[in-house]
Design a protein around this motif. Structure first.
Motif, short mmCIF file in Angstrom:
data_model
loop_
_atom_site.label_atom_id
_atom_site.label_comp_id
_atom_site.label_asym_id
_atom_site.label_seq_id
_atom_site.Cartn_x
_atom_site.Cartn_y
_atom_site.Cartn_z
N LEU A 36 0.85 -1.17 0.05
CA LEU A 36 -0.03 -0.04 -0.08
C LEU A 36 1.06 1.33 -0.07
O LEU A 36 0.57 2.20 -0.69
CB LEU A 36 -1.00 -0.07 1.06
CG LEU A 36 -1.72 0.89 1.33
CD1 LEU A 36 -2.82 0.99 -0.16
CD2 LEU A 36 -2.73 1.12 2.61
N HIS A 37 2.06 1.16 0.89
CA HIS A 37 2.93 2.50 0.85
C HIS A 37 3.46 2.54 -0.76
O HIS A 37 3.39 3.81 -1.14
CB HIS A 37 4.00 2.11 1.75
CG HIS A 37 4.87 2.94 1.83
ND1 HIS A 37 5.00 4.33 2.09
CD2 HIS A 37 6.50 3.02 1.43
CE1 HIS A 37 5.98 5.00 2.20
NE2 HIS A 37 6.96 4.34 1.75
N GLY A 40 0.71 3.81 -2.82
CA GLY A 40 0.13 5.23 -2.56
C GLY A 40 1.27 6.44 -3.02
O GLY A 40 0.93 7.33 -3.32
N THR A 82 -5.72 5.85 -0.09
CA THR A 82 -4.59 5.18 0.62
C THR A 82 -4.82 4.96 2.31
O THR A 82 -4.80 3.81 2.77
CB THR A 82 -3.41 5.61 0.45
OG1 THR A 82 -3.18 5.58 -1.09
CG2 THR A 82 -2.05 4.70 0.79
N HIS A 83 -5.09 6.15 2.76
CA HIS A 83 -5.16 6.12 4.21
C HIS A 83 -6.56 5.51 4.60
O HIS A 83 -6.36 4.46 5.58
CB HIS A 83 -5.58 7.81 4.69
CG HIS A 83 -5.62 7.61 6.32
ND1 HIS A 83 -4.48 7.57 7.32
CD2 HIS A 83 -6.84 8.02 7.03
CE1 HIS A 83 -5.15 7.87 8.41
NE2 HIS A 83 -6.29 8.13 7.99
#
Length: 106
Positions: A36-37, A40, A82-83
């Motif tokens: 995800l990091h 994003g 993303t958050h």
């Protein structure tokens, strides 16, 4: 070639590079949070560079304003999405991988 064409080409190439790096991160990283990091961060940088490259290449026009509005929209929504995904994973009990074992729930 003019200086604007060189700058536009560099921005577009940089955006393409970050897009490829983000794709490699999705395939390479071990767990959901690190993937995800990668997605994003590189998604936002890739969109920024590509849209700025397109805006520089077309020059001052209504189309440039539209591209900058799209960029503004993406700069607000991509990190927010993303958050939201990360918070949903935490709420579901997904823990980050800390060893060689696959991540588990709960």
């Amino acid at each position: 070639m003019s200086m604007l064409e060189i700058v536009a080409g560099a921005l577009l190439a940089g955006g393409g590079f970050f897009g490829l790096v983000g794709g490699a991160g999705l395939l390479r990283f071990p767990d959901f949070y690190s993937r995800l990091h990668a997605a994003g961060i590189t998604d936002t940088i890739c969109a920024l560079l590509v849209i700025l490259g397109l805006a520089v290449s077309i020059g001052w026009s209504l189309l440039m304003l539209k591209l900058l509005m799209i960029l503004l929209f993406l700069l607000f929504t991509a990190p927010t999405a993303t958050h939201a995904l990360a918070r949903a994973a935490v709420a579901d009990g997904l823990r980050p991988e800390t060893s060689g074992e696959p991540p588990s729930k709960g």
